[in-house]
Design an enzyme around this catalytic site. Structure first.
Site, PDB file in Angstrom:
ATOM      1  N   LYS A  12      16.775  -5.129  -1.437  1.00 43.53           N
ATOM      2  CA  LYS A  12      16.680  -4.358  -0.664  1.00 43.53           C
ATOM      3  C   LYS A  12      15.710  -3.219  -0.805  1.00 43.53           C
ATOM      4  CE  LYS A  12      18.884  -3.665   3.478  1.00 43.53           C
ATOM      5  NZ  LYS A  12      19.096  -4.544   4.640  1.00 43.53           N
ATOM      6  N   THR A  57      21.778  -8.440   1.452  1.00 45.12           N
ATOM      7  CA  THR A  57      21.253  -7.290   1.217  1.00 45.12           C
ATOM      8  C   THR A  57      21.707  -6.215   1.976  1.00 45.12           C
ATOM      9  OG1 THR A  57      19.655  -7.603   3.273  1.00 45.12           O
ATOM     10  CG2 THR A  57      18.849  -8.408   0.887  1.00 45.12           C
ATOM     11  N   ASP A  58      22.726  -6.344   3.111  1.00 42.56           N
ATOM     12  CA  ASP A  58      23.557  -5.099   3.673  1.00 42.56           C
ATOM     13  C   ASP A  58      24.387  -4.502   2.412  1.00 42.56           C
ATOM     14  OD1 ASP A  58      24.079  -3.703   6.238  1.00 42.56           O
ATOM     15  OD2 ASP A  58      25.960  -4.405   5.651  1.00 42.56           O
ATOM     16  N   ARG A 176     -18.853  21.212 -12.785  1.00 41.51           N
ATOM     17  CA  ARG A 176     -18.561  20.631 -11.717  1.00 41.51           C
ATOM     18  C   ARG A 176     -17.140  20.484 -11.373  1.00 41.51           C
ATOM     19  NH1 ARG A 176     -17.678  13.965 -12.964  1.00 41.51           N
ATOM     20  NH2 ARG A 176     -16.287  14.135 -14.707  1.00 41.51           N
ATOM     21  N   GLN A 216     -12.137  10.578 -18.406  1.00 44.76           N
ATOM     22  CA  GLN A 216     -11.402   9.588 -19.611  1.00 44.76           C
ATOM     23  C   GLN A 216     -10.765  10.624 -20.522  1.00 44.76           C
ATOM     24  OE1 GLN A 216     -14.288   8.847 -18.035  1.00 44.76           O
ATOM     25  NE2 GLN A 216     -14.539   6.645 -17.506  1.00 44.76           N
ATOM     26  N   HIS A 244     -14.202  12.987  -5.159  1.00 42.74           N
ATOM     27  CA  HIS A 244     -15.336  13.620  -5.198  1.00 42.74           C
ATOM     28  C   HIS A 244     -15.418  14.844  -4.418  1.00 42.74           C
ATOM     29  CE1 HIS A 244     -16.737  10.884  -8.219  1.00 42.74           C
ATOM     30  NE2 HIS A 244     -16.597   9.716  -7.594  1.00 42.74           N
TER      31      HIS A 244
END
Length: 279
Positions: A12, A57-58, A176, A216, A244
């Site tokens: 689920k 799943t319930d 920058r 990096q 950017h």
């Protein structure tokens, strides 16, 4: 040719809840969404009409809500582990459980400088999460992290010394804007540790205070600092795509060509940088 069932799992997703913890007049909130995936001997349901192995799943959804109520003191990390352990112990035919609990952040309102006891503002930056994989008779594998945490600094970043060819148009720079949408996941050496705020604080200090010669290098230094600060972390997975903000020549508008006031945001294409920093 005959077909065979190679692997299977089910569960689920997106079981959502808001937990309110009341301490007299001061309330704390945590909004979680859980994904639970089960693995095991389920072939009867795939290869025939035998549903005896399928936990509905319930039922999975209801279990998440009931355990959240019963164990209101647990942290997000602890809740993911609690869910994995519950399903594995309750259903012997299961061999593994994956549980991920994500958090939608709320920040307490401050009115006239005073924190409000029960009013909150949605914090839209990033989504923390905790994840656990529990296999029967195996050590638990647990991790935590955050996705989509957007950060930016307006200087103390550059990029130069890279190989250039006839297709290179990017100018070298020592000043920058550096911005990224950080995805980070740290793998615990054992159990859970609830380190999210601390890990982020350590990594953001590196991001803000250390000159970045490249994404990096900054990425590695952030991971390195997290490992140095927290002995319970085995490795940290980092993804830091470039968001950017491009320099703009305004000379045609009778403004300086090299002005550093107005930049153009761009969504794509973008640089994609990824690394795993380990002990």
């Amino acid at each position: 040719m005959s077909a065979r069932l190679q692997s299977n799992h089910y569960g689920k997703h997106m079981v959502r809840l808001l937990r309110v913890q009341r301490n007299d007049d001061v309330h704390d909130v945590a909004e979680w969404e859980a994904d639970i995936v089960l693995e095991g001997e389920l072939s009867g349901s795939y290869l025939g009409a035998d549903n005896s192995s399928i936990v509905p799943t319930d039922t999975i959804k209801n279990t998440v809500l009931a355990l959240a109520h019963d164990r209101s003191e647990v942290t997000r990390d602890e809740f993911a582990l609690l869910l994995a352990e519950h399903f594995l112990s309750r259903y012997p035919h299961l061999s593994a459980v994956d549980a991920e609990v994500r958090e939608r952040l709320w920040t307490r309102m401050a009115l006239d400088g005073t924190p409000h006891p029960h009013a909150f503002v949605r914090d839209g930056n990033g989504q923390p999460y905790s994840t656990v994989r529990q296999e029967r008779a195996q050590p638990v594998c647990s991790a935590a992290g955050i996705r989509g945490f957007v950060i930016l600094k307006t200087t103390a970043s550059g990029f130069s010394g890279y190989p250039q060819c006839e297709f290179t148009t990017l100018p070298e720079t020592s000043d920058r804007i550096l911005s990224t949408s950080l995805d980070a996941r740290w793998d615990y050496g054992g159990g859970t540790a609830d380190l999210q705020a601390g890990v982020l604080d350590v990594m953001l200090k590196v991001f803000a205070e250390t000159f970045s010669p490249s994404v990096q290098r900054t990425m590695f230094q952030m991971g390195e600092a997290a490992l140095a600060a927290f002995s319970g972390i085995e490795r940290i997975h980092l993804t830091m795509p470039n968001r950017h903000y491009l320099s703009l020549d305004l000379s045609q508008l009778k403004r300086p060509a090299d002005q550093k006031t107005i930049f153009i945001p761009t969504d794509d294409p973008f640089g994609f940088i990824e690394a795993v920093v380990a002990r």
